[in-house]
Design an enzyme around this catalytic site. Sequence first.
Site, PDB file in Angstrom:
ATOM      1  N   ARG A 146       0.799  -1.233   0.000  1.00  8.30           N
ATOM      2  CA  ARG A 146       0.000   0.000   0.000  1.00  8.30           C
ATOM      3  C   ARG A 146       0.823   1.270   0.000  1.00  8.30           C
ATOM      4  O   ARG A 146       0.575   2.179  -0.786  1.00  8.30           O
ATOM      5  CB  ARG A 146      -0.893   0.075   1.252  1.00  8.30           C
ATOM      6  CG  ARG A 146      -2.212  -0.614   1.124  1.00  8.30           C
ATOM      7  CD  ARG A 146      -2.554  -1.250   2.437  1.00  8.30           C
ATOM      8  NE  ARG A 146      -1.574  -2.274   2.702  1.00  8.30           N
ATOM      9  CZ  ARG A 146      -1.676  -3.524   2.244  1.00  8.30           C
ATOM     10  NH1 ARG A 146      -2.732  -3.885   1.599  1.00  8.30           N
ATOM     11  NH2 ARG A 146      -0.726  -4.425   2.464  1.00  8.30           N
ATOM     12  N   LYS A 175      25.528  -4.098  -1.410  1.00  6.91           N
ATOM     13  CA  LYS A 175      27.003  -4.097  -1.541  1.00  6.91           C
ATOM     14  C   LYS A 175      27.652  -3.410  -0.346  1.00  6.91           C
ATOM     15  O   LYS A 175      28.860  -3.247  -0.303  1.00  6.91           O
ATOM     16  CB  LYS A 175      27.400  -3.349  -2.816  1.00  6.91           C
ATOM     17  CG  LYS A 175      26.831  -3.914  -4.087  1.00  6.91           C
ATOM     18  CD  LYS A 175      27.164  -2.975  -5.256  1.00  6.91           C
ATOM     19  CE  LYS A 175      26.263  -3.226  -6.433  1.00  6.91           C
ATOM     20  NZ  LYS A 175      26.257  -2.075  -7.348  1.00  6.91           N
ATOM     21  N   ARG A 213      11.176   3.832   3.476  1.00  7.71           N
ATOM     22  CA  ARG A 213      10.836   2.887   4.562  1.00  7.71           C
ATOM     23  C   ARG A 213      12.091   2.105   4.922  1.00  7.71           C
ATOM     24  O   ARG A 213      12.827   1.683   4.024  1.00  7.71           O
ATOM     25  CB  ARG A 213       9.731   1.927   4.115  1.00  7.71           C
ATOM     26  CG  ARG A 213       9.500   0.793   5.116  1.00  7.71           C
ATOM     27  CD  ARG A 213       8.318  -0.046   4.779  1.00  7.71           C
ATOM     28  NE  ARG A 213       7.068   0.659   5.017  1.00  7.71           N
ATOM     29  CZ  ARG A 213       5.868   0.107   4.931  1.00  7.71           C
ATOM     30  NH1 ARG A 213       5.757  -1.175   4.618  1.00  7.71           N
ATOM     31  NH2 ARG A 213       4.779   0.804   5.159  1.00  7.71           N
ATOM     32  N   HIS A 261       4.803   5.665  11.642  1.00  7.28           N
ATOM     33  CA  HIS A 261       4.335   5.530  10.255  1.00  7.28           C
ATOM     34  C   HIS A 261       3.401   6.718  10.003  1.00  7.28           C
ATOM     35  O   HIS A 261       2.180   6.567   9.923  1.00  7.28           O
ATOM     36  CB  HIS A 261       3.618   4.193  10.100  1.00  7.28           C
ATOM     37  CG  HIS A 261       3.363   3.759   8.689  1.00  7.28           C
ATOM     38  ND1 HIS A 261       3.512   4.600   7.588  1.00  7.28           N
ATOM     39  CD2 HIS A 261       2.961   2.558   8.182  1.00  7.28           C
ATOM     40  CE1 HIS A 261       3.215   3.924   6.491  1.00  7.28           C
ATOM     41  NE2 HIS A 261       2.868   2.692   6.822  1.00  7.28           N
TER      42      HIS A 261
HETATM   43  N1   CP Z   1      -0.361  -0.126   5.796  1.00  7.63           N
HETATM   44  C1   CP Z   1       0.861  -0.356   5.291  1.00  7.63           C
HETATM   45  O1   CP Z   1       1.868   0.279   5.664  1.00  7.63           O
HETATM   46  O2   CP Z   1       0.865  -1.324   4.323  1.00  7.63           O
HETATM   47  P1   CP Z   1       2.147  -1.780   3.494  1.00  7.63           P
HETATM   48  O3   CP Z   1       3.103  -2.429   4.467  1.00  7.63           O
HETATM   49  O4   CP Z   1       1.635  -2.712   2.450  1.00  7.63           O
HETATM   50  O5   CP Z   1       2.772  -0.538   2.914  1.00  7.63           O
END
Ligand code: CP
Length: 304
Positions: free
Chosen positions: A51, A80, A101, A129
């Site tokens: 997502r 590497k 991420r 997040h």
């Molecule tokens: N909700 C969420 O962060 O989903 P993903 O891990 O698929 O990005």
Amino acid sequence: MKNLIDIKDLSINEIEELIKVAKDIMQAPEKYYDKCKHKKLATLFFEPSTRTRLSFEAAMIELGGNVIGFSSADSSSTSKGESVADTIRVVGCYSDIIAMRHPKEGAPLVAAFKSTAPIINAGDGGHNHPTQTLTDLLTISCEKNRLDNLTIGLCGDLKFGRTVHSLITAMSRYKNIKFVLISPEELKIPEYIKQEILEKNNIEYVETEDIEEYMSELDILYMTRVQKERFFNEEDYIRLKDYYILNEAKLENAKKDLSIMHPLPRVNEIATEVDDDPRACYFRQALYGKYIRMALILKMLEID
Ligand code: CP
């Protein structure tokens, strides 16, 4: 705002403005088709995602911009031995904005110190997040038509679930919010969230292991999966993974206008029979994620 590392980087007014823009995009997407023409978003995902990465990419494409990036550390020069700091300095030469991420808490903050392009934290370990939280706030605003006067049940892995930590932080700034924290003993909310967010802000909360105990009082039930990738011991994960499975029987006493949310991915914690319940809004929530990320990209690139 140069970077978005933590939801606290945004004031309530800024969040309201993002929600307003996201709703406007939903109403009239054609107004936004060329807003990011000639701009490039880099998505650097050192950890798996469906997502977050794809909604960021769809968001930039729908704004008329372009996307570069990688979806795993293995397919980048990280494999590497290149450091995050060096990767970020280089990617900043090729892009206008970076969504990143990383499995290590704090990695996007380190990246922000080195980057010439704005950094968006797309999830760092079990920590934060913020764009999922913006997604959740837009969902609540659209589904409930308010962000205050809500009793919110958070259920599942409250220890490692970074979406829960960011959501509590964000919702604690609104009036008359109560939390019901539903988890097994081993996956309770961390002490620092209780002390620094809930208790410091005098937010009412209860902790329980029983998903049905407060069901009738909830306006929102936010389910989460047990975060397999954060466990040190597979036995513990196997013991806890199916601790909660929400089904129609467990919703018997729930309000008619309950909103059932989940950041997804779902594993077993919501039975598929619930998907057809009009109170289930987790797939709409995934769609709202694209619109709020469009609004965020515009804000961070300072495009009207
Ligand atoms: N909700 C969420 O962060 O989903 P993903 O891990 O698929 O990005």
